[in-house]
Design a protein around this motif. Structure first.
Motif, PDB file in Angstrom:
ATOM      1  N   LEU A   1       0.862  -1.193   0.000  1.00 14.43           N
ATOM      2  CA  LEU A   1       0.000   0.000   0.000  1.00 14.43           C
ATOM      3  C   LEU A   1       0.895   1.239   0.000  1.00 14.43           C
ATOM      4  O   LEU A   1       1.617   1.491   0.975  1.00 14.43           O
ATOM      5  CB  LEU A   1      -0.914   0.001   1.234  1.00 14.43           C
ATOM      6  CG  LEU A   1      -1.781   1.251   1.453  1.00 14.43           C
ATOM      7  CD1 LEU A   1      -2.762   1.481   0.315  1.00 14.43           C
ATOM      8  CD2 LEU A   1      -2.562   1.146   2.770  1.00 14.43           C
TER       9      LEU A   1
ATOM     10  N   SER B   1       5.448   5.610  -5.163  1.00 17.00           N
ATOM     11  CA  SER B   1       6.552   6.582  -5.109  1.00 17.00           C
ATOM     12  C   SER B   1       7.402   6.328  -3.869  1.00 17.00           C
ATOM     13  O   SER B   1       7.077   5.473  -3.038  1.00 17.00           O
ATOM     14  CB  SER B   1       6.027   8.026  -5.116  1.00 17.00           C
ATOM     15  OG  SER B   1       5.582   8.389  -3.827  1.00 17.00           O
TER      16      SER B   1
ATOM     17  N   CYS C   1      -7.090   1.765  -3.662  1.00 14.73           N
ATOM     18  CA  CYS C   1      -7.427   1.651  -2.238  1.00 14.73           C
ATOM     19  C   CYS C   1      -6.934   2.937  -1.577  1.00 14.73           C
ATOM     20  O   CYS C   1      -5.737   3.232  -1.591  1.00 14.73           O
ATOM     21  CB  CYS C   1      -6.737   0.422  -1.642  1.00 14.73           C
ATOM     22  SG  CYS C   1      -6.979   0.248   0.141  1.00 14.73           S
TER      23      CYS C   1
ATOM     24  N   LEU D   1      -6.230   5.289   1.517  1.00 14.58           N
ATOM     25  CA  LEU D   1      -5.967   5.208   2.961  1.00 14.58           C
ATOM     26  C   LEU D   1      -6.957   6.051   3.768  1.00 14.58           C
ATOM     27  O   LEU D   1      -7.136   5.844   4.961  1.00 14.58           O
ATOM     28  CB  LEU D   1      -4.519   5.663   3.233  1.00 14.58           C
ATOM     29  CG  LEU D   1      -3.946   5.495   4.623  1.00 14.58           C
ATOM     30  CD1 LEU D   1      -4.017   4.051   5.106  1.00 14.58           C
ATOM     31  CD2 LEU D   1      -2.491   5.976   4.676  1.00 14.58           C
TER      32      LEU D   1
ATOM     33  N   GLY E   1       1.257   7.249   3.378  1.00 16.67           N
ATOM     34  CA  GLY E   1       1.161   8.153   4.526  1.00 16.67           C
ATOM     35  C   GLY E   1       1.136   9.581   4.045  1.00 16.67           C
ATOM     36  O   GLY E   1       1.385   9.865   2.873  1.00 16.67           O
TER      37      GLY E   1
ATOM     38  N   PHE F   1       5.772   1.546   7.640  1.00 19.29           N
ATOM     39  CA  PHE F   1       6.624   2.729   7.785  1.00 19.29           C
ATOM     40  C   PHE F   1       6.030   3.677   8.822  1.00 19.29           C
ATOM     41  O   PHE F   1       4.972   4.266   8.615  1.00 19.29           O
ATOM     42  CB  PHE F   1       6.777   3.443   6.438  1.00 19.29           C
ATOM     43  CG  PHE F   1       7.724   2.745   5.508  1.00 19.29           C
ATOM     44  CD1 PHE F   1       7.390   1.506   4.963  1.00 19.29           C
ATOM     45  CD2 PHE F   1       8.951   3.305   5.189  1.00 19.29           C
ATOM     46  CE1 PHE F   1       8.270   0.840   4.108  1.00 19.29           C
ATOM     47  CE2 PHE F   1       9.840   2.654   4.335  1.00 19.29           C
ATOM     48  CZ  PHE F   1       9.497   1.424   3.793  1.00 19.29           C
TER      49      PHE F   1
ATOM     50  N   SER G   1       7.985   6.438  11.845  1.00 21.29           N
ATOM     51  CA  SER G   1       8.960   7.533  11.692  1.00 21.29           C
ATOM     52  C   SER G   1       9.720   7.759  12.992  1.00 21.29           C
ATOM     53  O   SER G   1       9.199   7.492  14.080  1.00 21.29           O
ATOM     54  CB  SER G   1       8.227   8.828  11.332  1.00 21.29           C
ATOM     55  OG  SER G   1       9.124   9.914  11.327  1.00 21.29           O
TER      56      SER G   1
HETATM   57  N1  NAP Z   1      10.637  10.770   3.539  1.00 23.15           N
HETATM   58  C1  NAP Z   1      10.951  10.869   4.810  1.00 23.15           C
HETATM   59  O1  NAP Z   1      11.906  11.577   5.192  1.00 23.15           O
HETATM   60  C2  NAP Z   1      10.167  10.117   5.865  1.00 23.15           C
HETATM   61  C3  NAP Z   1      10.621  10.210   7.185  1.00 23.15           C
HETATM   62  C4  NAP Z   1       9.945   9.519   8.170  1.00 23.15           C
HETATM   63  C5  NAP Z   1       8.856   8.733   7.842  1.00 23.15           C
HETATM   64  N2  NAP Z   1       8.422   8.663   6.552  1.00 23.15           N
HETATM   65  C6  NAP Z   1       7.262   7.814   6.288  1.00 23.15           C
HETATM   66  O2  NAP Z   1       7.603   6.815   5.335  1.00 23.15           O
HETATM   67  C7  NAP Z   1       6.461   6.512   4.526  1.00 23.15           C
HETATM   68  C8  NAP Z   1       6.839   6.644   3.053  1.00 23.15           C
HETATM   69  O3  NAP Z   1       7.233   7.975   2.818  1.00 23.15           O
HETATM   70  P1  NAP Z   1       7.898   8.475   1.438  1.00 23.15           P
HETATM   71  O4  NAP Z   1       8.843   9.544   1.824  1.00 23.15           O
HETATM   72  O5  NAP Z   1       8.356   7.338   0.625  1.00 23.15           O
HETATM   73  O6  NAP Z   1       6.623   9.195   0.808  1.00 23.15           O
HETATM   74  P2  NAP Z   1       6.012   9.331  -0.651  1.00 23.15           P
HETATM   75  O7  NAP Z   1       7.054   9.255  -1.695  1.00 23.15           O
HETATM   76  O8  NAP Z   1       5.131  10.531  -0.588  1.00 23.15           O
HETATM   77  O9  NAP Z   1       5.109   8.008  -0.730  1.00 23.15           O
HETATM   78  C9  NAP Z   1       3.916   7.909  -0.007  1.00 23.15           C
HETATM   79  C10 NAP Z   1       2.969   7.009  -0.750  1.00 23.15           C
HETATM   80  O10 NAP Z   1       1.687   7.061  -0.090  1.00 23.15           O
HETATM   81  C11 NAP Z   1       0.703   7.230  -1.085  1.00 23.15           C
HETATM   82  N3  NAP Z   1      -0.507   7.849  -0.549  1.00 23.15           N
HETATM   83  C12 NAP Z   1      -0.685   9.130  -0.126  1.00 23.15           C
HETATM   84  N4  NAP Z   1      -1.959   9.320   0.259  1.00 23.15           N
HETATM   85  C13 NAP Z   1      -2.595   8.147   0.060  1.00 23.15           C
HETATM   86  C14 NAP Z   1      -3.930   7.717   0.244  1.00 23.15           C
HETATM   87  N5  NAP Z   1      -4.872   8.537   0.742  1.00 23.15           N
HETATM   88  N6  NAP Z   1      -4.258   6.455  -0.075  1.00 23.15           N
HETATM   89  C15 NAP Z   1      -3.339   5.602  -0.565  1.00 23.15           C
HETATM   90  N7  NAP Z   1      -2.046   5.950  -0.774  1.00 23.15           N
HETATM   91  C16 NAP Z   1      -1.692   7.209  -0.467  1.00 23.15           C
HETATM   92  C17 NAP Z   1       1.367   8.125  -2.108  1.00 23.15           C
HETATM   93  O11 NAP Z   1       0.645   8.140  -3.320  1.00 23.15           O
HETATM   94  P3  NAP Z   1       0.713   9.511  -4.205  1.00 23.15           P
HETATM   95  O12 NAP Z   1       2.113   9.612  -4.686  1.00 23.15           O
HETATM   96  O13 NAP Z   1      -0.310   9.266  -5.266  1.00 23.15           O
HETATM   97  O14 NAP Z   1       0.326  10.631  -3.255  1.00 23.15           O
HETATM   98  C18 NAP Z   1       2.728   7.444  -2.206  1.00 23.15           C
HETATM   99  O15 NAP Z   1       2.675   6.309  -3.041  1.00 23.15           O
HETATM  100  C19 NAP Z   1       5.347   7.457   5.005  1.00 23.15           C
HETATM  101  O16 NAP Z   1       4.543   6.772   5.948  1.00 23.15           O
HETATM  102  C20 NAP Z   1       6.095   8.567   5.699  1.00 23.15           C
HETATM  103  O17 NAP Z   1       5.310   9.183   6.721  1.00 23.15           O
HETATM  104  C21 NAP Z   1       9.052   9.343   5.553  1.00 23.15           C
END
Ligand code: NAP
Length: 244
Positions: free
Chosen positions: A6, A10, A57, A59, A87, A135, A137
């Protein structure tokens, strides 16, 4: 492995799905929107996945979770790995100013992620378990000024995942909590990267190793384990004074 992902269109989820595809695993993508899922599925097929299915799906729509997981289960013939990397993120300033978005973020990152994991758990446990990799944080480790609200949701999620692992590992359900620090993805676009910023591919390699070994907690990049060891042990009066 038969994996449901899920949020793999990206960032770190996509990098992990590509590693799984290169190993020839069977994958089922959940998320939004359909165009992104279809494009990602084609990419993963080209990278060597045995089979790739997908279904929308959201979230933010927990009523759809059971049906989506049922479809994934049927398509894969019983999944044994579930990865949740979907997220939302918003700065503390934006969340304080926009209660509607704040509500969405709290629901997505805590209550709805928990609801999704519960549906996955109910399916995996009766057949001997599997792996649930979620995931969270480092933002959930302490109450911190820049992430009061986002961090609170992630703190709740981290505790839930810890409890799940304690309760069900003996029955075969391995729960892995990924705690990224700062990773350069679309989520952190426009933010100034700190010295230990990671890239999605490096984090994905770490997470896949943890999945293979059943490691319960992953700090990514690994340096964040040390940073958070210090932060976790700082007295409250110090946390109140610093901006971290
Ligand atoms: N990047 C960081 O520094 C960091 C640090 C700590 C924790 N995290 C956590 O790690 C996880 C992944 O982060 P990432 O940086 O890889 O983020 P990301 O590139 O923004 O990926 C997040 C994914 O969640 C999807 N998503 C967003 N809203 C959604 C919804 N309502 N229903 C279903 N899917 C949805 C996005 O789809 P779309 O692209 O279509 O929006 C994307 O595929 C997250 O839980 C984030 O909180 C990230």
């Amino acid at each position: 492995m038969k994996a449901v992902l899920l949020g793999a269109t990206s960032g770190m989820g996509r990098a992990l799905s590509r590693l799984l595809a290169e190993r020839g695993e069977s994958l089922f993508l959940l998320g939004i929107p359909a165009d992104d899922l279809s494009r990602s599925a084609k990419d993963l097929e080209a990278r060597g996945a045995r089979e790739v299915g997908w279904l929308e799906c959201d979230l933010l729509q927990p009523k759809g979770f059971a049906g989506a997981l049922e479809r994934a289960d049927q398509a894969l013939g019983g999944f044994d790995l579930v990865v949740v990397s979907a997220g939302l993120f918003g700065s503390q300033e934006r969340l304080e100013a926009d209660p509607e978005f704040c509500q969405k973020l709290l629901a997505a990152n805590f209550a709805n992620t928990v609801a999704f994991c519960e549906e996955a758990r109910k399916r995996m446990l009766p057949r001997g378990g599997g792996t649930l990799c979620v995931f969270s944080s480092v933002a959930g480790e302490r109450g911190r000024k820049p992430v009061v609200l986002y961090g609170a949701a992630k703190a709740g999620l981290t505790r839930y995942l810890e409890g799940l692992d304690h309760k069900f590992r003996g029955e075969g359900l391995v729960t892995i909590t990924v705690k990224p620090g700062f990773v350069k993805t679309s989520m952190t676009e426009g933010l100034k990267p700190p010295p230990f910023a990671g890239d999605p591919e490096g984090v994905a390699r770490q997470v896949l190793r943890a999945i293979d070994r059943g490691t319960p907690v992953v700090y990514a990049p690994p340096m964040w384990a040390l940073v958070m060891l210090v932060i976790r042990n700082l007295p409250r009066f110090v946390m109140r004074r610093i901006g971290f």
